[in-house]
Design a protein around this motif. Structure first.
Motif, PDB file in Angstrom:
ATOM      1  N   LEU A 152       0.828  -1.213   0.000  1.00 10.69           N
ATOM      2  CA  LEU A 152       0.000   0.000   0.000  1.00 10.69           C
ATOM      3  C   LEU A 152       0.860   1.259   0.000  1.00 10.69           C
ATOM      4  O   LEU A 152       0.491   2.274  -0.598  1.00 10.69           O
ATOM      5  N   GLU A 153       2.011   1.206   0.651  1.00 12.75           N
ATOM      6  CA  GLU A 153       2.904   2.361   0.628  1.00 12.75           C
ATOM      7  C   GLU A 153       3.453   2.600  -0.779  1.00 12.75           C
ATOM      8  O   GLU A 153       3.608   3.753  -1.206  1.00 12.75           O
ATOM      9  N   ARG A 154       3.741   1.531  -1.510  1.00 10.42           N
ATOM     10  CA  ARG A 154       4.185   1.686  -2.894  1.00 10.42           C
ATOM     11  C   ARG A 154       3.076   2.282  -3.756  1.00 10.42           C
ATOM     12  O   ARG A 154       3.332   3.124  -4.621  1.00 10.42           O
ATOM     13  N   LEU A 155       1.847   1.841  -3.534  1.00  7.72           N
ATOM     14  CA  LEU A 155       0.713   2.387  -4.278  1.00  7.72           C
ATOM     15  C   LEU A 155       0.560   3.872  -3.989  1.00  7.72           C
ATOM     16  O   LEU A 155       0.355   4.688  -4.908  1.00  7.72           O
ATOM     17  N   ARG A 156       0.674   4.255  -2.720  1.00  3.84           N
ATOM     18  CA  ARG A 156       0.585   5.670  -2.358  1.00  3.84           C
ATOM     19  C   ARG A 156       1.718   6.472  -2.984  1.00  3.84           C
ATOM     20  O   ARG A 156       1.510   7.586  -3.487  1.00  3.84           O
ATOM     21  N   ALA A 157       2.926   5.895  -3.001  1.00  4.49           N
ATOM     22  CA  ALA A 157       4.070   6.593  -3.587  1.00  4.49           C
ATOM     23  C   ALA A 157       3.853   6.825  -5.077  1.00  4.49           C
ATOM     24  O   ALA A 157       4.210   7.883  -5.614  1.00  4.49           O
ATOM     25  N   ASP A 158       3.282   5.839  -5.769  1.00  2.00           N
ATOM     26  CA  ASP A 158       2.991   6.021  -7.194  1.00  2.00           C
ATOM     27  C   ASP A 158       1.956   7.121  -7.401  1.00  2.00           C
ATOM     28  O   ASP A 158       2.050   7.910  -8.348  1.00  2.00           O
ATOM     29  N   CYS A 159       0.958   7.184  -6.526  1.00  2.00           N
ATOM     30  CA  CYS A 159      -0.043   8.256  -6.609  1.00  2.00           C
ATOM     31  C   CYS A 159       0.609   9.613  -6.369  1.00  2.00           C
ATOM     32  O   CYS A 159       0.254  10.607  -7.027  1.00  2.00           O
ATOM     33  N   ASP A 160       1.552   9.672  -5.426  1.00  2.00           N
ATOM     34  CA  ASP A 160       2.277  10.921  -5.184  1.00  2.00           C
ATOM     35  C   ASP A 160       3.025  11.360  -6.437  1.00  2.00           C
ATOM     36  O   ASP A 160       3.045  12.546  -6.785  1.00  2.00           O
ATOM     37  N   ARG A 161       3.652  10.404  -7.121  1.00  2.00           N
ATOM     38  CA  ARG A 161       4.407  10.744  -8.327  1.00  2.00           C
ATOM     39  C   ARG A 161       3.485  11.259  -9.431  1.00  2.00           C
ATOM     40  O   ARG A 161       3.834  12.196 -10.160  1.00  2.00           O
ATOM     41  N   ALA A 163       0.615  12.820  -8.973  1.00  2.00           N
ATOM     42  CA  ALA A 163       0.203  14.169  -8.582  1.00  2.00           C
ATOM     43  C   ALA A 163       1.326  15.174  -8.820  1.00  2.00           C
ATOM     44  O   ALA A 163       1.091  16.283  -9.320  1.00  2.00           O
ATOM     45  N   ASP A 164       2.559  14.787  -8.490  1.00  2.00           N
ATOM     46  CA  ASP A 164       3.696  15.695  -8.682  1.00  2.00           C
ATOM     47  C   ASP A 164       3.889  16.027 -10.157  1.00  2.00           C
ATOM     48  O   ASP A 164       4.243  17.164 -10.509  1.00  2.00           O
ATOM     49  N   GLU A 165       3.646  15.051 -11.016  1.00  2.00           N
ATOM     50  CA  GLU A 165       3.891  15.255 -12.449  1.00  2.00           C
ATOM     51  C   GLU A 165       2.796  16.065 -13.124  1.00  2.00           C
ATOM     52  O   GLU A 165       3.073  16.886 -13.999  1.00  2.00           O
ATOM     53  N   TYR A 166       1.542  15.858 -12.710  1.00  2.00           N
ATOM     54  CA  TYR A 166       0.431  16.438 -13.462  1.00  2.00           C
ATOM     55  C   TYR A 166      -0.262  17.616 -12.781  1.00  2.00           C
ATOM     56  O   TYR A 166      -1.011  18.343 -13.425  1.00  2.00           O
ATOM     57  N   SER A 167      -0.042  17.806 -11.490  1.00  2.00           N
ATOM     58  CA  SER A 167      -0.796  18.854 -10.791  1.00  2.00           C
ATOM     59  C   SER A 167      -0.463  20.243 -11.309  1.00  2.00           C
ATOM     60  O   SER A 167      -1.349  21.099 -11.452  1.00  2.00           O
ATOM     61  N   SER A 168       0.805  20.501 -11.624  1.00  2.00           N
ATOM     62  CA  SER A 168       1.185  21.842 -12.045  1.00  2.00           C
ATOM     63  C   SER A 168       0.481  22.278 -13.328  1.00  2.00           C
ATOM     64  O   SER A 168      -0.187  23.321 -13.354  1.00  2.00           O
ATOM     65  N   PRO A 169       0.565  21.505 -14.438  1.00  3.57           N
ATOM     66  CA  PRO A 169      -0.138  21.955 -15.650  1.00  3.57           C
ATOM     67  C   PRO A 169      -1.644  21.948 -15.517  1.00  3.57           C
ATOM     68  O   PRO A 169      -2.331  22.829 -16.057  1.00  3.57           O
ATOM     69  N   LEU A 170      -2.190  20.984 -14.783  1.00  2.00           N
ATOM     70  CA  LEU A 170      -3.645  20.899 -14.660  1.00  2.00           C
ATOM     71  C   LEU A 170      -4.202  22.057 -13.842  1.00  2.00           C
ATOM     72  O   LEU A 170      -5.140  22.740 -14.264  1.00  2.00           O
ATOM     73  N   PHE A 171      -3.635  22.285 -12.657  1.00  2.00           N
ATOM     74  CA  PHE A 171      -4.164  23.327 -11.792  1.00  2.00           C
ATOM     75  C   PHE A 171      -3.818  24.723 -12.311  1.00  2.00           C
ATOM     76  O   PHE A 171      -4.552  25.676 -12.052  1.00  2.00           O
ATOM     77  N   TRP A 172      -2.712  24.827 -13.037  1.00  2.00           N
ATOM     78  CA  TRP A 172      -2.402  26.115 -13.661  1.00  2.00           C
ATOM     79  C   TRP A 172      -3.469  26.464 -14.694  1.00  2.00           C
ATOM     80  O   TRP A 172      -3.990  27.579 -14.705  1.00  2.00           O
TER      81      TRP A 172
END
Length: 223
Positions: A152-161, A163-172
């Motif tokens: 589950l920690e690996r799954l959460r880490a993948d979700c973090d990655r 979010a880190d990759e896509y949040s900037s262009p999407l929320f901008w």
């Protein structure tokens, strides 16, 4: 009332670029608080104006009045952002101490612990009850508790990655770009807050749809 501005219903509708009839409908549907009545005249303030502008923005994004009322009610109660966005409340976690759960006596046919290396940031089970429930169910099937936690920690880490990759262009694109181009007045800040909440809702639902489709490929009986 916040601020010094006062409006009659006609003035409020004009400033908010809506109609008197719409203002009255919002009153009837519970979206807009009542005015302060003095004599026989109702006076509205800046809070009413901001609420009307928020309603208009949400309507322009395709939300229905019932959904807007639920969102605003949650906001007024001070609920967490997940509740404000309409995300269902998490189910209570299964009362299993995942990290300390005993390993079943039967030898499970599962990947070796090395397949699930530990991550640098452990999961906080108290804030992720659905993850706790999934981990507990994995333990029930015979997976060692430590392996369930690491998976589950690996799954959460993948979700973090993700979010880190896509949040900037999407929320901008969906929220911050308009704010940066504005005069950054209090009204613009209020709009940014609303736009970010809506953007999070839209992005989360789209991502959940894609994840559901991806996992769906492995949920077929012949997979």
């Amino acid at each position: 009332m916040a601020g010094d501005a006062e409006y009659t219903i006609d003035e409020l509708a004009r400033v908010a670029e809506t109609t008197v009839r719409s203002v009255r409908v919002y009153h009837e549907r519970g979206l807009l608080p009542s005015p302060e009545v003095r004599g026989r005249i109702g006076y509205y303030g800046a809070d009413h104006l901001h609420r009307l502008q928020t309603i208009s923005r949400l309507l322009s994004r395709g939300m229905q009045l019932n959904g807007i009322r639920e969102l605003l009610d949650a906001w007024d109660r001070g609920d967490g952002l997940a509740t404000v966005l309409g995300v269902p409340e998490p189910e209570p976690p299964v009362p299993v101490e995942v990290a300390n759960a005993p390993t079943p006596a039967a030898e499970p046919v599962v990947p070796a612990p090395a397949s699930f290396p530990a991550t640098s940031r452990p999961i906080d089970w108290s804030t992720t009850p659905r993850c706790a429930d999934l981990a507990a169910r994995l333990v029930d099937t015979g997976l060692a508790a430590e392996d369930a936690r690491r998976l589950l920690e690996r799954l959460r880490a993948d979700c973090d990655r993700i979010a880190d990759e896509y949040s900037s262009p999407l929320f901008w694109s969906l929220a911050r770009q308009a704010y940066e181009r504005s005069d950054r007045a209090p009204e613009a800040e209020a709009r940014l807050e609303t736009d970010l909440a809506i953007a999070r809702l839209i992005v989360t639902r789209a991502a959940a749809e894609l994840i559901d489709q991806a996992f769906g490929r492995y949920a077929e009986p012949t997979a």
